[in-house]
Enzyme design. Structure first.
Site, mmCIF file in Angstrom:
data_model
loop_
_atom_site.group_PDB
_atom_site.id
_atom_site.type_symbol
_atom_site.label_atom_id
_atom_site.label_comp_id
_atom_site.label_asym_id
_atom_site.label_seq_id
_atom_site.Cartn_x
_atom_site.Cartn_y
_atom_site.Cartn_z
ATOM 1 N N SER A 210 64.569 37.305 56.446
ATOM 2 C CA SER A 210 65.240 38.527 56.787
ATOM 3 C C SER A 210 65.943 38.929 55.236
ATOM 4 O O SER A 210 65.192 39.697 54.147
ATOM 5 C CB SER A 210 66.907 38.255 57.537
ATOM 6 O OG SER A 210 68.090 38.743 57.100
ATOM 7 N N HIS A 237 64.042 41.781 59.449
ATOM 8 C CA HIS A 237 65.592 41.837 59.609
ATOM 9 C C HIS A 237 65.439 43.922 58.632
ATOM 10 O O HIS A 237 65.902 43.001 57.567
ATOM 11 C CB HIS A 237 66.934 41.391 59.496
ATOM 12 C CG HIS A 237 66.481 40.574 60.603
ATOM 13 N ND1 HIS A 237 67.294 39.128 59.898
ATOM 14 C CD2 HIS A 237 65.876 39.703 61.639
ATOM 15 C CE1 HIS A 237 66.864 38.421 61.037
ATOM 16 N NE2 HIS A 237 66.585 38.722 62.079
ATOM 17 N N ASP A 330 68.331 33.162 62.698
ATOM 18 C CA ASP A 330 67.406 33.719 64.017
ATOM 19 C C ASP A 330 65.989 33.312 62.980
ATOM 20 O O ASP A 330 65.726 32.950 62.888
ATOM 21 C CB ASP A 330 66.944 35.163 63.824
ATOM 22 C CG ASP A 330 66.757 36.147 65.049
ATOM 23 O OD1 ASP A 330 65.792 35.730 65.567
ATOM 24 O OD2 ASP A 330 65.789 37.046 64.297
#
Length: 386
Positions: A210, A237, A330
């Site tokens: 991310s 992301h 995540d």
């Protein structure tokens, strides 16, 4: 202590709205504003903010030039605002190249229609990147590895840089404070932190990341040879308008091939497929990629957990997964499924992360088979797969 923020934008409306949103968070204080890049540098030197929000298109000096000067004179985490276009994506990647930590789409509609959502996202980003590791924030920074050439001199696959030399990382047994407080029932043996990873006939390499990911992925992938024997799937992301431009950039810089994944794409050695923004990517046992609509109930689109979970179901113990820098957790539950299937999980170490969130979640859950510095991960992938 409150996070001090400098807001930089030539639009009076946007400066006011960003200031209002940030000022509504008791943990954030806007210490100043600027209308162009030149003012941004002056204000950064005078006010010494913890975070700077930066527009790109401004008179006198654009945002990217300002970021470069700021990183040289007073390194500060910068959050870029970008337009939702292919050109906006390209410019944003240039800003990350210059040293910016993260970005948000500059969407006036969202500010008007979903003020609470915008407030939550913006304040969360500011609070998070205020704690970022500035030494690891950009491939244009002084700490960047040689494997990251400047965008103006994009390398060909034939001339991609050699892998960075290995660097030892202290083991968890040598630094007990870094270990999780209480091991759980699924805890593996102490993860490797140096040396050569165990070879295995991996059928897939899956990498999730991310915040700081565009830098980290470039650092890792440019170390892989054109004959890398395993297919790769990448989950970053990133909004829908950005992943295609990011894949194109990586493809120009790497010896392996990189493309934005499309439904029906076939996995093959030496090809990295980047999950498209705003959607979800899964893999099946036949080596085919499935692209699904983004579920609004999920925070992340694409989501690392979803791709990792499908890889565990389809490839069992033949997956080598890597969790790189990023906010949140995540990838943790997907990594848990991979571990249960017998696959391998690596995490980036704290010292080389921009944001030690996703890898920390892996380590705290005792899911990491190995913890490596960013500069070492590419080399270890080659050693584990070739």
């Amino acid at each position: 202590m409150a996070v001090k923020v400098l807001v930089v934008d030539d639009s009076g409306f946007f400066r006011r709205r960003v200031t209002e949103i940030l000022s509504s968070d008791p943990n954030i204080v806007v210490v100043g504003t600027a209308t162009n890049g030149k003012e941004a540098i002056e204000q950064a030197l005078a006010l010494k903010p913890d975070v700077i929000t930066m527009d790109y298109e401004m008179p006198m000096m654009d945002g990217i030039t300002a970021v470069r000067h700021i990183m040289q004179r007073i390194p500060t985490p910068v959050l870029m605002f970008s337009s939702l276009t292919h050109e906006g994506a390209r410019v944003t990647l240039d800003a990350l190249d210059a040293g910016a930590v993260d970005f948000l789409p500059k969407n006036f509609e969202d500010i008007s229609r979903n003020p609470q959502k915008v407030k939550q996202l913006l304040c969360e980003k500011i609070n998070s990147i205020s704690r970022s590791n500035r030494r690891s924030s950009g491939f244009g920074s002084a700490s960047a590895a040689p494997a990251a050439p400047a965008p103006s001199t994009l390398s060909s696959r034939a001339s991609a840089p050699a892998p960075a030399p290995a660097r030892a990382v202290p083991s968890r047994t040598a630094t007990p404070a870094a270990a999780p407080a209480a091991p759980t029932s699924h805890a593996p043996a102490h993860p490797t932190t140096s040396g050569t990873a165990k070879r295995k006939a991996y059928k897939l390499v899956a990498i999730g990341t991310s915040t700081g990911g565009p830098v980290a992925l470039q650092r890792v992938l440019t170390q892989l040879p054109a004959n890398f024997p395993a297919p790769l799937v990448l989950i970053q992301h990133m909004p829908a308008a950005f992943t295609k431009a990011f894949a194109e950039r990586l493809d120009k810089l790497c010896k392996i091939s990189v493309k934005e994944a499309e439904d029906g794409d076939v996995l093959r050695p030496g090809l990295a497929l980047l999950a498209p923004g705003g959607k979800q990517m899964m893999v099946d046992g036949r080596g085919t990629v499935k692209i699904l609509p983004g579920d609004e109930r999920l925070n992340y689109k694409p989501c690392v957990d979803i791709t990792f979970g499908s890889a565990a179901k389809s490839y069992g113990d033949k997956v080598l997964s890597v969790v790189l820098t990023g906010m949140g957790a995540d990838g943790r539950e997907g990594a848990r499924l991979l571990k249960q299937a017998g696959s391998t999980v690596w995490a980036q170490d704290e010292a080389s992360c921009v944001i030690y969130g996703m890898p920390m979640a892996i380590v705290k859950a005792e899911l990491a088979d190995a913890i490596y510095s960013l500069d070492d991960i590419g080399r270890h992938l080659v050693e584990a797969c070739l």
